[in-house]
Design a protein around this motif. Structure first.
Motif, mmCIF file in Angstrom:
data_model
loop_
_atom_site.group_PDB
_atom_site.id
_atom_site.type_symbol
_atom_site.label_atom_id
_atom_site.label_comp_id
_atom_site.label_asym_id
_atom_site.label_seq_id
_atom_site.Cartn_x
_atom_site.Cartn_y
_atom_site.Cartn_z
ATOM 1 N N ALA A 278 0.869 -1.179 0.000
ATOM 2 C CA ALA A 278 0.000 0.000 0.000
ATOM 3 C C ALA A 278 0.909 1.233 0.000
ATOM 4 O O ALA A 278 1.309 1.727 1.053
ATOM 5 C CB ALA A 278 -0.914 -0.004 1.217
ATOM 6 N N VAL A 279 1.255 1.671 -1.181
ATOM 7 C CA VAL A 279 2.225 2.766 -1.332
ATOM 8 C C VAL A 279 1.516 4.109 -1.194
ATOM 9 O O VAL A 279 0.471 4.339 -1.810
ATOM 10 C CB VAL A 279 2.922 2.676 -2.707
ATOM 11 N N ALA A 280 2.083 4.995 -0.398
ATOM 12 C CA ALA A 280 1.495 6.328 -0.232
ATOM 13 C C ALA A 280 1.472 7.055 -1.571
ATOM 14 O O ALA A 280 2.447 7.029 -2.322
ATOM 15 C CB ALA A 280 2.299 7.132 0.790
ATOM 16 N N ASP A 281 0.352 7.696 -1.887
ATOM 17 C CA ASP A 281 0.230 8.428 -3.146
ATOM 18 C C ASP A 281 1.069 9.702 -3.142
ATOM 19 O O ASP A 281 1.552 10.144 -4.195
ATOM 20 C CB ASP A 281 -1.228 8.794 -3.409
ATOM 21 N N TYR A 282 1.241 10.299 -1.953
ATOM 22 C CA TYR A 282 1.959 11.575 -1.861
ATOM 23 C C TYR A 282 2.990 11.523 -0.731
ATOM 24 O O TYR A 282 2.875 10.728 0.208
ATOM 25 C CB TYR A 282 0.974 12.729 -1.589
ATOM 26 N N ARG A 283 3.974 12.413 -0.807
ATOM 27 C CA ARG A 283 4.975 12.571 0.245
ATOM 28 C C ARG A 283 5.212 14.060 0.451
ATOM 29 O O ARG A 283 4.959 14.868 -0.462
ATOM 30 C CB ARG A 283 6.290 11.880 -0.144
ATOM 31 N N PRO A 307 6.099 8.472 -7.329
ATOM 32 C CA PRO A 307 6.106 7.752 -8.604
ATOM 33 C C PRO A 307 5.192 6.527 -8.530
ATOM 34 O O PRO A 307 4.959 5.970 -7.455
ATOM 35 C CB PRO A 307 7.574 7.341 -8.776
ATOM 36 N N ASP A 308 4.683 6.120 -9.675
ATOM 37 C CA ASP A 308 3.761 4.985 -9.765
ATOM 38 C C ASP A 308 4.579 3.718 -10.009
ATOM 39 O O ASP A 308 5.006 3.444 -11.133
ATOM 40 C CB ASP A 308 2.761 5.215 -10.903
ATOM 41 N N ILE A 309 4.821 2.950 -8.969
ATOM 42 C CA ILE A 309 5.673 1.763 -9.071
ATOM 43 C C ILE A 309 5.094 0.755 -10.051
ATOM 44 O O ILE A 309 5.793 0.241 -10.935
ATOM 45 C CB ILE A 309 5.857 1.121 -7.681
ATOM 46 N N LEU A 310 3.795 0.486 -9.921
ATOM 47 C CA LEU A 310 3.162 -0.536 -10.752
ATOM 48 C C LEU A 310 3.208 -0.159 -12.229
ATOM 49 O O LEU A 310 3.580 -0.975 -13.084
ATOM 50 C CB LEU A 310 1.713 -0.730 -10.288
ATOM 51 N N ALA A 311 2.862 1.069 -12.555
ATOM 52 C CA ALA A 311 2.870 1.509 -13.952
ATOM 53 C C ALA A 311 4.280 1.512 -14.523
ATOM 54 O O ALA A 311 4.491 1.135 -15.680
ATOM 55 C CB ALA A 311 2.245 2.899 -14.067
ATOM 56 N N VAL A 332 -15.926 -1.175 -6.296
ATOM 57 C CA VAL A 332 -14.651 -1.892 -6.227
ATOM 58 C C VAL A 332 -14.235 -2.447 -7.585
ATOM 59 O O VAL A 332 -13.118 -2.200 -8.061
ATOM 60 C CB VAL A 332 -14.736 -3.024 -5.177
ATOM 61 N N GLU A 333 -15.129 -3.180 -8.233
ATOM 62 C CA GLU A 333 -14.756 -3.801 -9.504
ATOM 63 C C GLU A 333 -14.548 -2.752 -10.604
ATOM 64 O O GLU A 333 -13.615 -2.850 -11.406
ATOM 65 C CB GLU A 333 -15.830 -4.807 -9.940
ATOM 66 N N GLU A 334 -15.394 -1.736 -10.630
ATOM 67 C CA GLU A 334 -15.283 -0.693 -11.659
ATOM 68 C C GLU A 334 -13.949 0.038 -11.553
ATOM 69 O O GLU A 334 -13.237 0.228 -12.545
ATOM 70 C CB GLU A 334 -16.439 0.293 -11.521
ATOM 71 N N TYR A 335 -13.595 0.455 -10.333
ATOM 72 C CA TYR A 335 -12.351 1.190 -10.145
ATOM 73 C C TYR A 335 -11.138 0.289 -10.391
ATOM 74 O O TYR A 335 -10.121 0.729 -10.938
ATOM 75 C CB TYR A 335 -12.287 1.778 -8.738
ATOM 76 N N ALA A 336 -11.239 -0.967 -9.990
ATOM 77 C CA ALA A 336 -10.129 -1.897 -10.192
ATOM 78 C C ALA A 336 -9.882 -2.137 -11.680
ATOM 79 O O ALA A 336 -8.736 -2.143 -12.141
ATOM 80 C CB ALA A 336 -10.410 -3.215 -9.480
ATOM 81 N N ARG A 337 -10.963 -2.306 -12.439
ATOM 82 C CA ARG A 337 -10.801 -2.533 -13.874
ATOM 83 C C ARG A 337 -10.199 -1.292 -14.550
ATOM 84 O O ARG A 337 -9.377 -1.401 -15.470
ATOM 85 C CB ARG A 337 -12.136 -2.902 -14.510
ATOM 86 N N GLY A 338 -10.578 -0.121 -14.094
ATOM 87 C CA GLY A 338 -9.989 1.099 -14.632
ATOM 88 C C GLY A 338 -8.495 1.166 -14.372
ATOM 89 O O GLY A 338 -7.716 1.582 -15.229
ATOM 90 N N LYS A 339 -8.089 0.724 -13.184
ATOM 91 C CA LYS A 339 -6.665 0.697 -12.840
ATOM 92 C C LYS A 339 -5.916 -0.315 -13.700
ATOM 93 O O LYS A 339 -4.799 -0.054 -14.146
ATOM 94 C CB LYS A 339 -6.519 0.353 -11.351
ATOM 95 N N LEU A 340 -6.536 -1.446 -13.963
ATOM 96 C CA LEU A 340 -5.950 -2.476 -14.827
ATOM 97 C C LEU A 340 -5.652 -1.914 -16.218
ATOM 98 O O LEU A 340 -4.553 -2.094 -16.759
ATOM 99 C CB LEU A 340 -6.902 -3.670 -14.922
ATOM 100 N N GLU A 341 -6.639 -1.217 -16.785
ATOM 101 C CA GLU A 341 -6.484 -0.672 -18.137
ATOM 102 C C GLU A 341 -5.496 0.498 -18.147
ATOM 103 O O GLU A 341 -4.637 0.595 -19.030
ATOM 104 C CB GLU A 341 -7.852 -0.203 -18.657
ATOM 105 N N ARG A 342 -5.620 1.374 -17.173
ATOM 106 C CA ARG A 342 -4.819 2.593 -17.149
ATOM 107 C C ARG A 342 -3.328 2.294 -16.986
ATOM 108 O O ARG A 342 -2.484 2.952 -17.601
ATOM 109 C CB ARG A 342 -5.309 3.481 -16.004
ATOM 110 N N LYS A 343 -3.005 1.288 -16.188
ATOM 111 C CA LYS A 343 -1.599 0.979 -15.909
ATOM 112 C C LYS A 343 -1.061 -0.126 -16.804
ATOM 113 O O LYS A 343 0.115 -0.477 -16.716
ATOM 114 C CB LYS A 343 -1.432 0.612 -14.435
#
Length: 406
Positions: A278-283, A307-311, A332-343
């Protein structure tokens, strides 16, 4: 999945021996041919008759049994097993096995067998943490090929202590057994990189921004991957979990450190990358050198995006098969699928962290594994049991990409 598999379940003398009755039942129900071996200490906690009834086979408990040894019974057992599980694996049993002793049926069988071995530690937390026990575990893993350490779990113990040392629950043991056979041994040649836990983004030397991730899911995945034969690098944020045996652990604190460690591990050669952290989005834009003193009624801290480690891993040259997690509180599923496509990743594992009974700081989880063409729901269960199922599914999806490439 276990139909026809020959499993030798070796039970040693610890209070957790009672859990092996349920483990035996689950193994038999799953189709495994299950032969129980008991040490003399194990019989002080639970009777052989229990296991004979559950397994449908007489229990083996003596090296000096005249009837069994007429046919060199210990050698027969050593050759028979597809997998040997020592559960509970007490501190004494681990020390004796690592020392190469051959003074009872268990140690003699293990010296004579080259079958995969899984040991499930179970002992007081102080005994598990003792450097001698840790050295014995490392010695066993390094000297005996295809030796896996399943657990231990952490929590309340029979003695009243809290901490690592509990034997895994039977359902988790079954899932790891299924994962071991599901891989067909093909992960022996795979390098798996996993991130786990939270990151801490420093405000000053004593304060930081972080989250509630315990790291349990990532650590459980690392153990499952090792049990399937993989070479595993675990990049871990700050957690209070025992170091998994057989795993290379890289400890980091902030997102920038985790990003650098992840890219370095991928560049060194990774077949599968699993981002369970669970990586912090901001620092904070700046970190104070000294503790900030309380002064004004309000304090504003400027933040910058991490930085976006996964992408970045998914976009790297020769990118590995990339798996992400989506911890969501709604849609949950909608946002997860968006993350799958986006990254542009291969798989994403989605869970609802708004629920108090699963997710962060819980021993249980319930997820959906989402690819580009299917959604696989996985019911609520312990993170250890879930890890075995997830690794089996990840391997299945990974192998599909390999066959496509060929």
């Amino acid at each position: 999945m276990l139909t026809g598999r020959k499993i030798l379940l070796a039970i040693t003398g610890g209070i957790a021996a009672y859990k092996c009755a349920e483990l035996t039942r689950l193994l038999v129900k799953s189709g495994a041919e299950t032969q129980v071996l008991m040490t003399s200490g194990a019989k002080a906690f639970i009777t052989p008759l229990t296991f004979q009834a559950l397994s449908g086979r007489p229990v083996r408990d003596s090296l000096l049994d005249p009837e069994a040894e007429m046919g060199m019974g210990h050698i027969e057992l050593a050759r028979w097993a597809d997998l040997i599980i020592v559960a509970p694996a007490t501190a004494d049993a681990i020390a004796r096995i690592a020392g190469g002793l051959a003074d009872d049926l268990l140690t003699t069988v293990l010296l004579a067998s080259d079958a995969p071995l899984a040991v499930a530690p179970a002992m007081n937390q102080a005994m598990w943490r003792n450097p001698m026990t840790q050295a014995n575990v490392q010695k066993l893993v390094s000297l005996r090929p295809r030796t896996f350490v399943w657990g231990p779990d952490a929590g309340e113990q029979a003695c009243g202590d809290l901490g690592p040392g509990r034997m895994l629950e039977p359902a988790a043991m079954l899932a790891l057994t299924e994962a071991h056979f599901a891989s067909g041994g093909e992960l022996r040649y795979c390098n798996v990189v996993i991130t786990a836990g939270p990151t801490r983004e420093r405000i000053d030397p004593v304060r930081y921004i972080s989250n509630d991730s315990s790291g349990k899911m990532g650590y459980a995945l690392a153990e499952a991957a090792v049990s399937m034969g993989a070479q595993v690098t675990l990049i871990s944020g700050p957690v209070s979990l025992p170091r998994p045996s057989g795993v290379k652990v890289v400890n980091v604190e902030g997102a920038l450190e985790m990003h650098a460690a992840a890219l370095a591990a991928v560049q060194a050669g990774a077949d599968i990358f699993i981002s369970a952290a669970a990586v912090a989005d901001y620092r904070p834009v700046t970190t104070a050198d000294q503790k900030m003193k309380k002064s004004a009624e309000q304090l504003q801290i400027a933040l910058t995006r991490n930085p976006d480690i996964l992408a970045d891993v998914a976009a790297a040259p020769n990118a590995p098969f990339t798996v992400g997690f989506a911890a969501e509180t709604q849609k949950v599923e909608e946002y997860a699928r968006g993350k799958l496509e986006r990254k542009n990743i291969n798989l994403i594992i989605a869970n609802d962290v708004s629920r108090k009974d699963i997710g962060f700081n819980s021993d249980d989880n319930e997820v959906s594994l989402i690819s580009r063409d299917e959604v696989i729901p996985i019911a609520k269960q312990s993170k250890q049991a879930l890890a075995g199922q997830l690794m089996s599914q990840i391997v299945r999806q990974y192998q599909k990409t390999q066959s496509t490439d060929i």
